[in-house]
Structures are given as C-alpha cells and as structure tokens.
Design an enzyme around this catalytic site. Structure first.
Site, short mmCIF file in Angstrom:
data_model
loop_
_atom_site.label_atom_id
_atom_site.label_comp_id
_atom_site.label_asym_id
_atom_site.label_seq_id
_atom_site.Cartn_x
_atom_site.Cartn_y
_atom_site.Cartn_z
N ASP A 232 18.54 82.02 16.50
CA ASP A 232 17.57 82.93 17.09
C ASP A 232 17.99 83.31 18.52
O ASP A 232 18.45 82.45 19.28
CB ASP A 232 16.20 82.25 17.11
CG ASP A 232 15.08 83.16 17.55
OD1 ASP A 232 14.85 84.18 16.89
OD2 ASP A 232 14.43 82.84 18.57
N GLU A 299 33.53 69.99 11.38
CA GLU A 299 33.61 68.57 11.03
C GLU A 299 33.06 68.31 9.63
O GLU A 299 33.26 67.23 9.07
CB GLU A 299 32.81 67.74 12.03
CG GLU A 299 33.31 67.83 13.47
CD GLU A 299 32.32 67.18 14.44
OE1 GLU A 299 31.34 66.57 13.97
OE2 GLU A 299 32.53 67.31 15.66
#
Length: 591
Positions: A232, A299
């Site tokens: 956002d 990751e």
C-alpha cells in the site's frame, strides 16, 4: 447503423510488433489476480461483514472463474477507522474477520486449488492504536519511541502552527498536535504527520528500527506460506529532506475520466494524470527499501512477489519500482484512468509495454479496485469535462448503466487480451456497478467525513457482493445482514443468476480467462494491426493466435466472413450477410 469498409483477413494479420514474447518464468509474470475486499466478499458468521471463512467458502467460485491468484485487502487487527488500512497489529487477524487458524485454513484451501495468495501490507503508516504509537504518546520529544514516527515541533513563536503546510489525502491538514503535556518542551506539544486520517500516523522510514520491524513482518507471513505482498502507498514512506512546504494537494486519485474532446493533445509518455505529486511521494529513497525486501523474498522458495501500489507518472518513473532487484509488479494506473478514447488507449498500452520491457518487468493491467469507481459505472458517465474517480454521490450526475456495462465488458476483453498480468476486482465478473445513491448516514469512508461530504468517498465500490439473487442480502451471508446496503440491481446481477447463462458477464469473463490461458496470451508478443493503427475509433492488436478488436466509435466495424469469433463482449450485428462489431464492443478473433 453506419459501417466501415469491409476488412479482409490480410488487414487483420498485418501488424507491427511492439512487444516480443516472454519466456515462461515466474508465475506472477502472466497471472490473473483477483482482489478480495474481505469485509464485502462473503459473510461466514452472519454479522453482516465479510470474513475469512466466507472467503474459504467461495474459493471454488474463483477457481471456476479461472484466476491464478487472490489478493486480500487488509484483515489485520485494527480499529477499522479506514477499513483495516489502519493496522494495530501486523501479525494478527482482526476478530471481525476471524483468527489466524481461519487464515491458515483459507490459505491451505487456496493452495489446494492451485491459487496463490497475496496479502496487503500497509507500511507507510500504522494505526494510532498500534503499541508503538501508544508508547510514543507516553514518551518525551526526542525519545526512541517518537523516532519511529514523524513527530516534529510546530512553527511559530509558540509552536502552535503545523511544521509545514501539507494536506491530508483524505482532506484537511496532514498534521495533528498532541494534547498538551508538561514535558513536551519549550514550544509545547509536538505535531505528528498523517498523510491519511488522523488515526493513521506516518512511520519514520529513516529509522532502522522501523525497517527491521517491517522486514520481520514480511517473514512472519512468508513463513505461513503467503505467495506475495501488495504494498500500500508504495511510493510513500520516504519524504523529501526537510519536509518542505508544498502548495499542491495529493488526492486519493489524481486522474480524471475525460471525453474525447479533452484529449486532443495526447502526451507521448502514456500519462493520464494518475500520478501523485509532491515531496511526500516517489522519493528516490523508497528504492533502497524495496531492494532490501527483494532480498528477503529471495530467501523463500516459490517465486514470491512484491506488487507496488504506486500512483506514479510518467510510466518511466513507475518502471523504476520494478527493476530486477526491486519489486516484481506495479499497478498500471495510467491504464486504469485512460478515457474511452482509442488514441489514448493505444498510447497507454504502447508506452506501458515498451517501458516495462526496458526493465524486464511484466506490464500489469487493472480497471477497478477498492479505491475507485467501478468501471461499469465509470464508463457510463457523460463524456463532458472530467470526473474524479473516488466516488459518485446521489446528487451527482448519474452513470448510464447500460452504456457503462457495455463499455466495461468491452474494456475488460481488451485488457484480458494484453500480455502481462491482469487484476480483477471482486464483483466485476458480475458486471456490478457502484452504489451511487448511498445516503450520508451509512457512509464510512474517512475521506467523506474529512471533506465534509465534498468527496463522496469509496463506499460505493465496496458494497457487499450478491451471491443469490433475491435472497436476504442477496446471499451475502446466512442472516441477510450487509454492512452497507446493496442497490436494487444487485439481485439481477447475482452470481447464481449468471452461472451457465450464455452472454452473462460472468460467462464472458470465464470464457476469456480460459482462452487467455489456452492461448498463452500473458507471455505472448503483441503487434498492432496496421490497417487500424491510425483509426480514431478502434484499438486492434494481434497477440498469440488471437486478434483483439475493440470498437470505441459509433460506426460498426465490418469483419471478414472467414474470421472465427472466439469471444465477444456483446452481440455482433449482421446486415446483407456481413458481420460487424457494433459500437463499444470488443471481439477476439482467429484470423
């Protein structure tokens, strides 16, 4: 009805390539992603507010529709001053929507159906009920607790003037002064910045503690198995050094929808006025944050993605958010705000593809979301002057519902024929319009209250969905309650009245999505149809084995007899044995 000269197959197959095919890769490069606004999607417990069990119960609707992923607007613990975009706890579910167990069940159900899940992240600000802000209120100026937010001394001899002249996106000043305290310093109580509501204090992204905290939040949800984040206000967070005065106002939606007469001077950069300006937006420092986040997602297995909600123009500025080591997608608000004008549409598409290709990112297309008037209503507005996109009131000029739906269906088929990724907003597959006659007493959008009603706000596009036409609440939940009233037309547009019905908006969407997947349109190249490239009324291109023809003009566009119609947004016309695409209609052809 007037008709254009008869087109030939050669006319439809001679094209200029402007976008080369993309190699198959990460799922998000060509995904169709469906936005769920949880409080208005489906109610599982009968309180009149949608929830996570309601989402779980409707996953089959999304699977059958043919989307690839679901983006959920905020469901975090929140006082709900801005419908959950005021987050009090980033690691928990608000009881309004369920529990973490409900989330895990929904996520598992989605993954069982091969649907990815993207969750909303709100990093620009928190709720004033967040434990950090409560600690800041109790702490002294200059404390570590206050350094997490944008606290400043006021201007003027007594510090009783705001630190600068910035205005809130929701209306009114962007600064609020604290209640007087004995230890607030020689200039009295400090002020805090809130680009949105007073209950949404901006976080200080120059503070390493803030950066570490939000990275930990990312890992919390990634560990639970989410496939990505929609970010956002992704162009916010970093403010210009010194917080300089600025005489403009950053509105919720800058763009307007203009008629053809207003677009004689067509910019060559794809701009439509959809960019937020000012020293509080699009600062270079945001890109350091997203490079770090990119590393966090890397990751984890499974091509997790970051999606930028960045109201940025020109498109060359937007492309900076999706460089290879930053975010993966960015909403194309220049496309969303483009008017019903063939030349403007072609320019936005052309520049969007070229600009995103230059950084190796997919172009992301969108027509509606929870912040703007639904395109079934937007395209029904009279084509005179301009119209802000954040709300239509009962006292405003009303959309032509028939025209709006006809154009919305045509615009959708055009959008789904474009390579890249596409976003759908819940209910658009039913052709839902905004509720444009909501009385003031039921409205909840803070922008309505902070502007004293001058802006109607976004409640009209957030009305609960109709699932069973004519049932209490049109089947939104087991009790018939709905947190906002539904307009009468929702009964006829309910999902159950469109399933399996030839020509319904739902079946048009389902057919188009099935074809899009089968023809690999999302990763295909795009070539403009040369014979129509200069037309003031037609947008036409070849993509994969499909020719997309959108007629935005008044004259019907003739088709060669041997062209196979795959899907159309409306009925074609036939006269003297010649088929034609009528006004405000899109068709996919095999030529």
């Amino acid at each position: 009805m007037t008709r254009t000269p008869l087109l030939t197959i050669d006319d439809l197959t001679a094209g200029t390539l402007v976008h080369t095919p993309a190699a198959s890769g990460e799922w998000w490069r060509d995904a169709v992603i469906y936005q769920v606004y949880p409080r208005s999607f489906a109610d599982g417990n009968g309180d009149g507010i949608g929830d996570l069990p309601g989402v779980t119960a409707k996953l089959d609707h999304l699977k059958q529709l043919g989307v690839d992923a679901v983006w959920l607007s905020p469901f975090y613990r929140s006082p709900q001053k801005d419908a959950g975009y005021d987050v009090a706890d980033y690691r928990d579910i608000d009881p309004l929507f369920g529990t973490l167990a409900d989330f895990d069940e929904m996520l598992a159900g989605a993954h069982e159906r091969d649907l990815k899940i993207i969750v909303d992240l709100v990093p620009n600000h928190s709720s004033d009920q967040h434990v950090w802000f409560q600690e800041a209120l109790a702490a002294a100026p200059g404390s570590a607790a206050r350094e997490r937010y944008m606290f400043r001394d006021g201007r003027g001899p007594a510090g009783d003037e705001p630190p600068n002249n910035w205005q809130s996106i929701f209306g009114g000043p962007a600064w609020t002064r604290l209640t007087p305290r004995s230890d607030d310093g020689p200039l009295g109580p400090q002020w805090y910045l809130h680009l949105f509501d007073t209950s949404q204090p901006d976080l200080n992204w120059e503070n390493p503690e803030v950066r570490a905290e939000l990275e930990d939040v990312l890992r919390f949800w990634l560990d639970r198995g989410v496939d990505g984040f929609r970010v956002d206000v992704a162009h916010g967070m970093i403010k210009a050094p010194g917080l300089p005065d600025w005489d403009g106002r950053a509105a919720m939606v800058e763009g307007t929808v203009d008629g053809p007469a207003a677009n004689a001077a067509e910019p060559d950069d794809g701009s439509t006025g959809a960019g937020n300006q000012g020293p509080m937006f699009d600062q270079d420092g945001v890109h350091e944050i997203y490079r770090s986040w990119h590393g966090v997602l890397a990751e984890y297995p499974g091509d997790r993605c970051l999606v930028a909600e960045a109201w940025v123009e020109p498109l060359s500025r937007l492309a900076r958010y999706v460089r290879p080591d930053e975010m993966h997608q960015a909403f194309n608000f220049s496309f969303l705000t483009a008017p019903w004008d063939a030349a403007k549409m072609r320019t936005v598409v052309d520049v969007s593809l070229g600009t995103m290709d230059a950084v190796g990112a997919p172009t992301t297309w969108v027509l509606s979301n929870h912040d703007v008037v639904r395109h079934a209503s937007r395209f029904g507005l009279a084509e005179i002057g301009g119209r802000q996109l954040n709300g239509i009131a009962a006292t405003d000029p009303q959309p032509d519902a028939e025209l709006g739906l006809r154009r919305a269906r045509a615009a959708t088929l055009l959008m789904l024929g474009l390579p890249g990724s596409a976003y759908l907003y819940q209910g658009e597959e039913l052709g839902l319009p905004d509720h444009t006659a909501l009385p003031a007493e039921v409205r909840q959008d803070p922008s309505f209250f902070r502007t004293d009603g001058a802006e109607p706000g976004r409640d009209g596009c957030r009305v609960p969905l109709p699932w069973v036409g004519g049932a209490p609440g049109n089947g939104f939940g087991p009790t018939g309650k709905t947190w906002l009233p539904q307009p009468g037309v929702y009964a006829d547009l309910a999902a159950d009245r469109q399933y399996g019905v030839a020509g319904s908006t739902y079946e048009m969407y389902r057919t188009a999505l099935e074809l899009r997947r089968a023809e690999k349109i999302g990763t295909a190249g795009l070539a403009w149809v040369d014979a129509l490239a200069a037309s003031p009324d037609v947008v036409s291109f070849q993509v994969s084995g499909v020719v997309v023809v959108s007629n935005l003009g008044e004259a019907a566009l003739t088709l060669p007899a041997e062209a196979e119609v795959l899907v159309a947004s409306g009925d074609l016309t036939t006269s003297d044995g010649v088929r034609a695409v009528p006004s405000d209609t899109t068709v996919w052809l095999r030529a």
